[in-house]
Design an enzyme around this catalytic site. Structure first.
Site, short mmCIF file in Angstrom:
data_model
loop_
_atom_site.label_atom_id
_atom_site.label_comp_id
_atom_site.label_asym_id
_atom_site.label_seq_id
_atom_site.Cartn_x
_atom_site.Cartn_y
_atom_site.Cartn_z
N ASP A 253 -8.51 3.63 -5.67
CA ASP A 253 -7.12 3.19 -5.77
C ASP A 253 -6.94 2.55 -7.13
O ASP A 253 -7.76 1.73 -7.54
CB ASP A 253 -6.85 2.14 -4.68
CG ASP A 253 -5.66 2.48 -3.83
OD1 ASP A 253 -4.54 2.35 -4.33
OD2 ASP A 253 -5.86 2.87 -2.66
N ASP B 138 -1.37 3.47 -7.24
CA ASP B 138 -0.49 2.61 -6.45
C ASP B 138 0.87 2.46 -7.14
O ASP B 138 0.93 2.26 -8.36
CB ASP B 138 -1.18 1.23 -6.34
CG ASP B 138 -0.51 0.30 -5.36
OD1 ASP B 138 -0.47 0.64 -4.18
OD2 ASP B 138 -0.04 -0.77 -5.79
N GLU C 216 1.60 7.23 -5.77
CA GLU C 216 2.49 6.79 -4.68
C GLU C 216 3.90 6.65 -5.25
O GLU C 216 4.11 5.93 -6.22
CB GLU C 216 1.99 5.43 -4.16
CG GLU C 216 2.71 5.00 -2.92
CD GLU C 216 2.53 3.51 -2.64
OE1 GLU C 216 2.63 3.14 -1.47
OE2 GLU C 216 2.31 2.73 -3.58
N HIS D 51 -2.96 3.53 5.07
CA HIS D 51 -3.13 2.12 5.43
C HIS D 51 -1.80 1.36 5.50
O HIS D 51 -1.80 0.20 5.89
CB HIS D 51 -4.06 1.45 4.41
CG HIS D 51 -3.44 1.45 3.04
ND1 HIS D 51 -3.23 2.62 2.31
CD2 HIS D 51 -2.93 0.46 2.29
CE1 HIS D 51 -2.63 2.32 1.18
NE2 HIS D 51 -2.44 1.01 1.13
N ASP D 52 -0.71 2.00 5.10
CA ASP D 52 0.61 1.35 5.15
C ASP D 52 1.46 1.87 6.30
O ASP D 52 2.65 1.56 6.38
CB ASP D 52 1.38 1.62 3.85
CG ASP D 52 0.76 0.93 2.65
OD1 ASP D 52 0.07 -0.09 2.85
OD2 ASP D 52 0.96 1.42 1.52
C1 NOJ Z 1 1.31 0.09 -2.01
C2 NOJ Z 1 0.05 -0.11 -1.24
O1 NOJ Z 1 -0.25 1.05 -0.54
C3 NOJ Z 1 0.29 -1.29 -0.34
O2 NOJ Z 1 -0.73 -1.45 0.61
C4 NOJ Z 1 0.45 -2.51 -1.21
O3 NOJ Z 1 0.82 -3.60 -0.40
C5 NOJ Z 1 1.52 -2.31 -2.28
N1 NOJ Z 1 1.49 -1.00 -2.89
C6 NOJ Z 1 1.34 -3.30 -3.39
O4 NOJ Z 1 0.23 -2.96 -4.19
#
Ligand code: NOJ
Length: 576
Positions: free
Chosen positions: A101, A207, A263, A340-341
């Site tokens: 990441d 990210d 992302e 994970h989100d």
């Molecule tokens: C996206 C990440 O996937 C998430 O887990 C994180 O909280 C935010 N970006 C901030 O880095």
């Protein structure tokens, strides 16, 4: 592109690991790098080609490692840089690639760059972060604009010492780096990227990649009249210098032939998405759009009720991601339902009722395997893990996003019990916590996540349902979700032209129960059909393929019936 020129990451299947929750080798209740190494053979056995490790860097863990204190070190409970070097070597020795990441929109407020930056206005690193004076409204000190942070509250934090605000699009402990400063950018490339590229990593999941160029930072329009802070995602995403920054970053990545998957939130404009992933633009290899995982979310995260979506919503979202690669596009796309989100896909998109969860997990596996683009699986998805239940108390939710939301609802409603219950129901359906519980490896103590003799409790409560859903049992069960993932990934590989690269056409967007689409590649065709209901349904052959010979390639249900789809059954046919 001719078949022989295809880059490795197009056909690769990626498995995402959340280090804290994957496997605890030393009994401290926290997953670690040695735990990951011990399961590489398992990961390989699924049919995975690439391993993605979520942030394992040194961090105070305010946002589970997305707040990095030192890019060049490892969070001590996970291990050391030497352990990482071993993980890289062990992954490669099994014929897999490894990506990390890359979190470079912000650092931790404990990073030495920020400590320097906040020490004095004339510090040489002051401009490495985004500092602004207050504005005064009727003599009252106010932040420079009205933007709301991704985790509630203002994006600005007042610094008493130097009497200015700094910007943080996420937590106050995650100050945004100033990408406008060329020296900062070079330092980022060196510390966050080259340090690990030199150690052999094969690429990055980048990210919040579209937030580096913030534009003018003007006030956002008022869309939430009840709040002082307003959604500004369309302003701070995809800003004016993004293209330039990514081109520069690419000069570093290119030297190592490193892949990138960025992302990409708040980007409904497909033209813009295509610019990011177009091969000739040299920005990113592919992105994660939010279209699919946002299905059923409210206008504001969590302001919704469970299952607040219809199948046509889901189909349209999938179509948008699939159309990215439609000829004459030179871009590439991704396929994912979890990370994970996100909460668990069986719970969100099918049914986690005991009698349906296995069928739901297999059908979603088949659906994903039939879609074009690089396929991403999140740990636990391969065994069909589902959300933890409503009976779990709010104290089991550890994520800053969930707890801030719950607190905000409490504050805004004066602690209204009904509103809080509604908020908890939304979290039970959509919170990030569901993806972050320890992996269920077996029925041993702590679900096999920590060693049996470990006295420390896992950092999050392990699931209650390990007796019915765990890796060990599924490895010896031919009818398990895991066994089906292995099988369907083989099918995907054997038919990769059609399934990974083929053109996607939805054959009946409006059908609220059946998802049916075709894939086409140079005269070859396949039909994928999925029953999104919990009842058997007659298999209606869509008129676009009527009269063609249909050869069943794979079904997610054993012993399927001709002309009928079982509840949550998916099938792929080859057409001739
Ligand atoms: C996206 C990440 O996937 C998430 O887990 C994180 O909280 C935010 N970006 C901030 O880095």
């Amino acid at each position: 592109m001719s078949v022989t020129q295809r880059p490795w990451w197009k056909d690769g299947v990626v498995y995402q690991i959340y280090p804290a929750s994957f496997k605890d080798s030393n009994g401290d209740g926290i997953g670690d790098l040695n735990g990951i190494i011990s399961e590489l053979d398992y990961i390989r056995s699924i049919g995975v080609d690439v391993v993605w490790i979520c942030p394992m860097y040194d961090s105070p863990q305010v946002d589970m490692g997305y707040d990095i204190r030192d890019y060049e070190d490892v969070y001590a409970p996970y291990g050391t840089v030497q352990d990482m070097e071993r993980l890289i070597a062990e992954t490669h020795s099994r014929g897999m690639k490894i990506i990390l990441d890359l979190v470079i929109n912000h650092t931790s407020d404990q990073h030495k760059w920020f400590l320097e930056s906040r020490s004095a206005k004339d510090n040489p690193k002051r401009d490495w972060y985004i500092w602004r004076p207050a504005r005064y409204v009727n003599g009252e000190r106010k932040p420079p604009n009205n933007w709301v942070s991704n985790f509630t509250g203002s994006v600005w934090e007042w610094d008493e010492h130097t009497q200015e605000y700094y910007l943080h699009l996420f937590c106050p402990e995650q100050p945004d780096l100033n990408w406008e400063n060329a020296e900062t950018r070079q330092a980022i490339y060196k510390s966050a990227m080259e340090f690990w590229l030199e150690r052999g990593v094969d690429g990055f999941r980048v990210d919040t990649v579209n937030m580096y160029s913030k534009g003018e930072m003007l006030d956002a329009p008022v869309t939430d009249p009840g709040s002082e802070w307003q959604f500004a995602g369309f302003q701070y995403c995809n800003g004016p210098r993004m293209k330039e920054f990514l081109a520069e970053m690419n000069q570093v990545l290119e030297k190592y032939d490193a892949m990138t998957v960025g992302e990409c939130p708040n980007t409904p404009d497909m033209k813009r998405v295509l610019e990011y992933v177009s091969a000739k633009e040299k920005q990113l290899d592919m992105v994660f759009q939010f279209d699919v995982v946002d299905v059923g979310q409210g206008p504001y995260k969590f302001q919704t009720t469970p299952k607040n979506w219809t199948l046509p919503h889901l189909k349209r979202a999938i179509a948008r991601t699939q159309h990215l690669i439609r000829t004459p596009s030179d871009g590439w796309t991704t396929v994912f339902l979890e990370n994970h989100d996100q909460a668990r896909s069986i719970t969100r998109f099918t049914s986690d009722a005991p009698e349906h969860r296995v069928a739901g997990g297999k059908m979603l596996a088949l659906l994903m395997a039939a879609l074009s683009g690089t396929l991403f699986i999140y740990q636990g998805q391969e065994i069909g893990l589902v959300n933890f239940p409503e009976t779990w108390d709010m104290s089991e939710y550890k994520d800053v996003d969930s707890s801030n939301y719950y607190k905000m609802v409490g504050a805004r409603t004066g602690g209204d019990e009904e509103k809080l219950a509604e908020a908890k129901r939304a979290l039970q359906h959509l919170a990030r916590d569901h993806a972050r519980v320890p992996m269920s490896w077996s029925t041993a103590p702590h679900n096999g996540f920590s060693p049996p003799d470990s006295t420390a409790m896992p950092w999050m409560r392990p699931l209650d349902d390990a007796a019915t859903c765990n890796v060990a049992q599924q490895q010896s069960d031919k009818s398990s979700v895991l066994a089906f993932w292995k099988r369907i990934l083989q099918v995907r590989k054997a038919h990769n032209d059609l399934l990974v690269h083929g053109q996607y056409d939805d054959l009946d967007v409006e059908d609220p129960e059946i998802f049916v689409f075709s894939k086409t590649w140079m005269g070859k065709r396949a039909l994928c059909v999925c029953n999104f209901t919990d009842r058997a349904k007659t298999l209606e052959v869509p008129e676009q393929v009527r009269g063609e010979k249909m050869e069943l390639l794979v079904s997610s249900v054993e012993g399927g019936v001709d002309g009928e789809l079982a509840a949550y059954e998916g099938r792929i046919y080859l057409l001739a």
